[in-house]
Motif scaffolding. Structure first.
Motif, PDB file in Angstrom:
ATOM      1  N   MET A 162      -4.225  -4.777  -5.487  1.00 14.36           N
ATOM      2  CA  MET A 162      -4.822  -4.154  -6.672  1.00 14.36           C
ATOM      3  C   MET A 162      -6.232  -4.690  -6.933  1.00 14.36           C
ATOM      4  O   MET A 162      -7.106  -3.948  -7.392  1.00 14.36           O
ATOM      5  CB  MET A 162      -3.926  -4.336  -7.894  1.00 14.36           C
ATOM      6  N   ALA A 163      -6.475  -5.967  -6.647  1.00 16.98           N
ATOM      7  CA  ALA A 163      -7.829  -6.511  -6.792  1.00 16.98           C
ATOM      8  C   ALA A 163      -8.790  -5.803  -5.839  1.00 16.98           C
ATOM      9  O   ALA A 163      -9.926  -5.485  -6.205  1.00 16.98           O
ATOM     10  CB  ALA A 163      -7.842  -8.013  -6.539  1.00 16.98           C
ATOM     11  N   ALA A 164      -8.329  -5.536  -4.625  1.00 19.57           N
ATOM     12  CA  ALA A 164      -9.160  -4.815  -3.661  1.00 19.57           C
ATOM     13  C   ALA A 164      -9.417  -3.382  -4.131  1.00 19.57           C
ATOM     14  O   ALA A 164     -10.539  -2.872  -4.011  1.00 19.57           O
ATOM     15  CB  ALA A 164      -8.495  -4.813  -2.289  1.00 19.57           C
ATOM     16  N   CYS A 165      -8.390  -2.737  -4.669  1.00 18.84           N
ATOM     17  CA  CYS A 165      -8.567  -1.371  -5.187  1.00 18.84           C
ATOM     18  C   CYS A 165      -9.546  -1.349  -6.357  1.00 18.84           C
ATOM     19  O   CYS A 165     -10.406  -0.470  -6.436  1.00 18.84           O
ATOM     20  CB  CYS A 165      -7.221  -0.787  -5.622  1.00 18.84           C
ATOM     21  N   LEU A 166      -9.436  -2.322  -7.261  1.00 19.74           N
ATOM     22  CA  LEU A 166     -10.351  -2.381  -8.402  1.00 19.74           C
ATOM     23  C   LEU A 166     -11.787  -2.589  -7.932  1.00 19.74           C
ATOM     24  O   LEU A 166     -12.719  -1.981  -8.470  1.00 19.74           O
ATOM     25  CB  LEU A 166      -9.930  -3.488  -9.361  1.00 19.74           C
ATOM     26  N   LEU A 194       0.634   1.018   5.816  1.00 13.61           N
ATOM     27  CA  LEU A 194      -0.027  -0.265   5.576  1.00 13.61           C
ATOM     28  C   LEU A 194      -0.315  -0.487   4.096  1.00 13.61           C
ATOM     29  O   LEU A 194      -0.090  -1.581   3.563  1.00 13.61           O
ATOM     30  CB  LEU A 194      -1.324  -0.361   6.389  1.00 13.61           C
ATOM     31  N   CYS A 195      -0.819   0.539   3.431  1.00 14.67           N
ATOM     32  CA  CYS A 195      -1.110   0.416   1.994  1.00 14.67           C
ATOM     33  C   CYS A 195       0.160   0.159   1.201  1.00 14.67           C
ATOM     34  O   CYS A 195       0.178  -0.680   0.298  1.00 14.67           O
ATOM     35  CB  CYS A 195      -1.823   1.664   1.480  1.00 14.67           C
ATOM     36  N   GLY A 196       1.225   0.869   1.538  1.00 13.41           N
ATOM     37  CA  GLY A 196       2.500   0.657   0.862  1.00 13.41           C
ATOM     38  C   GLY A 196       3.036  -0.745   1.088  1.00 13.41           C
ATOM     39  O   GLY A 196       3.557  -1.393   0.176  1.00 13.41           O
ATOM     40  N   TYR A 197       2.911  -1.246   2.315  1.00 16.94           N
ATOM     41  CA  TYR A 197       3.367  -2.604   2.630  1.00 16.94           C
ATOM     42  C   TYR A 197       2.582  -3.633   1.825  1.00 16.94           C
ATOM     43  O   TYR A 197       3.152  -4.537   1.211  1.00 16.94           O
ATOM     44  CB  TYR A 197       3.215  -2.872   4.129  1.00 16.94           C
ATOM     45  N   LEU A 198       1.250  -3.504   1.818  1.00 17.39           N
ATOM     46  CA  LEU A 198       0.412  -4.442   1.078  1.00 17.39           C
ATOM     47  C   LEU A 198       0.686  -4.381  -0.423  1.00 17.39           C
ATOM     48  O   LEU A 198       0.744  -5.415  -1.097  1.00 17.39           O
ATOM     49  CB  LEU A 198      -1.068  -4.162   1.361  1.00 17.39           C
ATOM     50  N   LYS A 199       0.867  -3.188  -0.947  1.00 18.32           N
ATOM     51  CA  LYS A 199       1.137  -3.038  -2.377  1.00 18.32           C
ATOM     52  C   LYS A 199       2.490  -3.645  -2.752  1.00 18.32           C
ATOM     53  O   LYS A 199       2.638  -4.229  -3.829  1.00 18.32           O
ATOM     54  CB  LYS A 199       1.098  -1.559  -2.770  1.00 18.32           C
ATOM     55  N   ALA A 200       3.471  -3.532  -1.859  1.00 17.46           N
ATOM     56  CA  ALA A 200       4.806  -4.066  -2.138  1.00 17.46           C
ATOM     57  C   ALA A 200       4.869  -5.581  -1.983  1.00 17.46           C
ATOM     58  O   ALA A 200       5.520  -6.264  -2.777  1.00 17.46           O
ATOM     59  CB  ALA A 200       5.835  -3.413  -1.221  1.00 17.46           C
ATOM     60  N   HIS A 201       4.190  -6.130  -0.970  1.00 11.57           N
ATOM     61  CA  HIS A 201       4.316  -7.557  -0.671  1.00 11.57           C
ATOM     62  C   HIS A 201       3.173  -8.419  -1.208  1.00 11.57           C
ATOM     63  O   HIS A 201       3.355  -9.626  -1.390  1.00 11.57           O
ATOM     64  CB  HIS A 201       4.448  -7.750   0.843  1.00 11.57           C
ATOM     65  N   THR A 211      -7.969   4.332 -14.237  1.00 14.80           N
ATOM     66  CA  THR A 211      -6.636   4.664 -13.733  1.00 14.80           C
ATOM     67  C   THR A 211      -6.008   3.472 -13.029  1.00 14.80           C
ATOM     68  O   THR A 211      -4.833   3.158 -13.229  1.00 14.80           O
ATOM     69  CB  THR A 211      -6.723   5.863 -12.758  1.00 14.80           C
ATOM     70  N   THR A 212      -6.795   2.782 -12.212  1.00 16.36           N
ATOM     71  CA  THR A 212      -6.286   1.624 -11.477  1.00 16.36           C
ATOM     72  C   THR A 212      -5.977   0.475 -12.427  1.00 16.36           C
ATOM     73  O   THR A 212      -4.994  -0.248 -12.224  1.00 16.36           O
ATOM     74  CB  THR A 212      -7.299   1.195 -10.399  1.00 16.36           C
ATOM     75  N   LEU A 213      -6.785   0.286 -13.458  1.00 15.05           N
ATOM     76  CA  LEU A 213      -6.486  -0.750 -14.460  1.00 15.05           C
ATOM     77  C   LEU A 213      -5.159  -0.447 -15.163  1.00 15.05           C
ATOM     78  O   LEU A 213      -4.389  -1.360 -15.464  1.00 15.05           O
ATOM     79  CB  LEU A 213      -7.621  -0.858 -15.480  1.00 15.05           C
ATOM     80  N   GLY A 214      -4.894   0.832 -15.426  1.00 18.33           N
ATOM     81  CA  GLY A 214      -3.609   1.231 -15.997  1.00 18.33           C
ATOM     82  C   GLY A 214      -2.459   0.893 -15.069  1.00 18.33           C
ATOM     83  O   GLY A 214      -1.393   0.436 -15.513  1.00 18.33           O
ATOM     84  N   ALA A 215      -2.653   1.098 -13.773  1.00 20.95           N
ATOM     85  CA  ALA A 215      -1.616   0.768 -12.794  1.00 20.95           C
ATOM     86  C   ALA A 215      -1.381  -0.733 -12.728  1.00 20.95           C
ATOM     87  O   ALA A 215      -0.234  -1.186 -12.611  1.00 20.95           O
ATOM     88  CB  ALA A 215      -2.000   1.307 -11.421  1.00 20.95           C
ATOM     89  N   VAL A 216      -2.449  -1.513 -12.841  1.00 21.87           N
ATOM     90  CA  VAL A 216      -2.326  -2.979 -12.854  1.00 21.87           C
ATOM     91  C   VAL A 216      -1.494  -3.410 -14.054  1.00 21.87           C
ATOM     92  O   VAL A 216      -0.592  -4.246 -13.937  1.00 21.87           O
ATOM     93  CB  VAL A 216      -3.723  -3.646 -12.871  1.00 21.87           C
ATOM     94  N   LYS A 217      -1.782  -2.841 -15.207  1.00 20.01           N
ATOM     95  CA  LYS A 217      -1.038  -3.166 -16.425  1.00 20.01           C
ATOM     96  C   LYS A 217       0.430  -2.761 -16.285  1.00 20.01           C
ATOM     97  O   LYS A 217       1.331  -3.508 -16.670  1.00 20.01           O
ATOM     98  CB  LYS A 217      -1.678  -2.456 -17.621  1.00 20.01           C
ATOM     99  N   GLN A 218       0.669  -1.592 -15.707  1.00 17.21           N
ATOM    100  CA  GLN A 218       2.032  -1.095 -15.520  1.00 17.21           C
ATOM    101  C   GLN A 218       2.825  -1.986 -14.562  1.00 17.21           C
ATOM    102  O   GLN A 218       4.022  -2.174 -14.738  1.00 17.21           O
ATOM    103  CB  GLN A 218       1.986   0.324 -14.962  1.00 17.21           C
ATOM    104  N   MET A 219       2.140  -2.553 -13.567  1.00 16.54           N
ATOM    105  CA  MET A 219       2.801  -3.427 -12.601  1.00 16.54           C
ATOM    106  C   MET A 219       3.058  -4.818 -13.164  1.00 16.54           C
ATOM    107  O   MET A 219       3.748  -5.613 -12.552  1.00 16.54           O
ATOM    108  CB  MET A 219       1.953  -3.539 -11.329  1.00 16.54           C
TER     109      MET A 219
END
Length: 171
Positions: free
Chosen positions: A36-40, A23-30, A52-60
């Protein structure tokens, strides 16, 4: 039953974890911006995970909008930026030193037209000098002027001994 129990527990947990991972992978992909807002929001109280999550947001490549008194909320939210792309608006809770109560109080003050009106309407028990500086330096109050100017105004109206705003009569 005892022999079955030795591997049943592990299988049931691995099945549940795999479903959550799917489910997490599906939500992250689609729905990457919403995910990412929910994770933050989830990690807003934990500085290391938030970073770390802010870095992932920037990377995405997801745009991250700065905190703003007019648009921010106590949780990270989704907005459409000037390019018409979904972006994540930084929340009040993501700012170090801002608690849940102050974040909720800030949401009620979106319509203030001046810095002094903001200070007058703010709950004096929640707003101390250190929290005020966090708000100014993070850019939440940029709608009221430059950060340097706001710091100077803050020094004039905040009591050094208690750290609280002087009475409303003095403003």
């Amino acid at each position: 039953i005892c022999r079955f129990a030795s591997y049943c527990f592990n299988r049931s947990h691995s099945c549940a974890y795999s479903w959550i991972s799917y489910l997490c992978g599906y939500l992250k992909a689609h729905y990457p911006t919403y995910y990412m807002a929910a994770c933050l929001t989830l990690y807003s109280e934990k500085a290391e995970k938030l970073t770390t999550t802010l870095g992932a947001v920037k990377q995405m490549g997801i745009p991250l909008l700065p905190p703003d008194l007019r648009n921010s909320k106590s949780q990270f939210s989704i907005e459409i930026d000037e390019n018409g792309q979904e972006a994540i608006r930084f929340s009040y809770n993501g700012i170090k030193g801002i608690g849940v109560e102050l974040a909720e109080n800030l949401e009620e003050l979106k319509d203030c037209s001046s810095f002094f009106e903001f200070l007058f309407k703010m709950n004096p028990e929640l707003l101390r000098m250190d929290k005020m500086r966090f708000l100014i330096h993070s850019g939440v109050l940029d709608c009221f002027g430059t950060r340097k100017g706001l710091i100077e105004k803050q020094i004039q109206i905040i009591d050094d001994e208690t750290g609280h705003i002087f009475g409303a009569a003095k403003i």
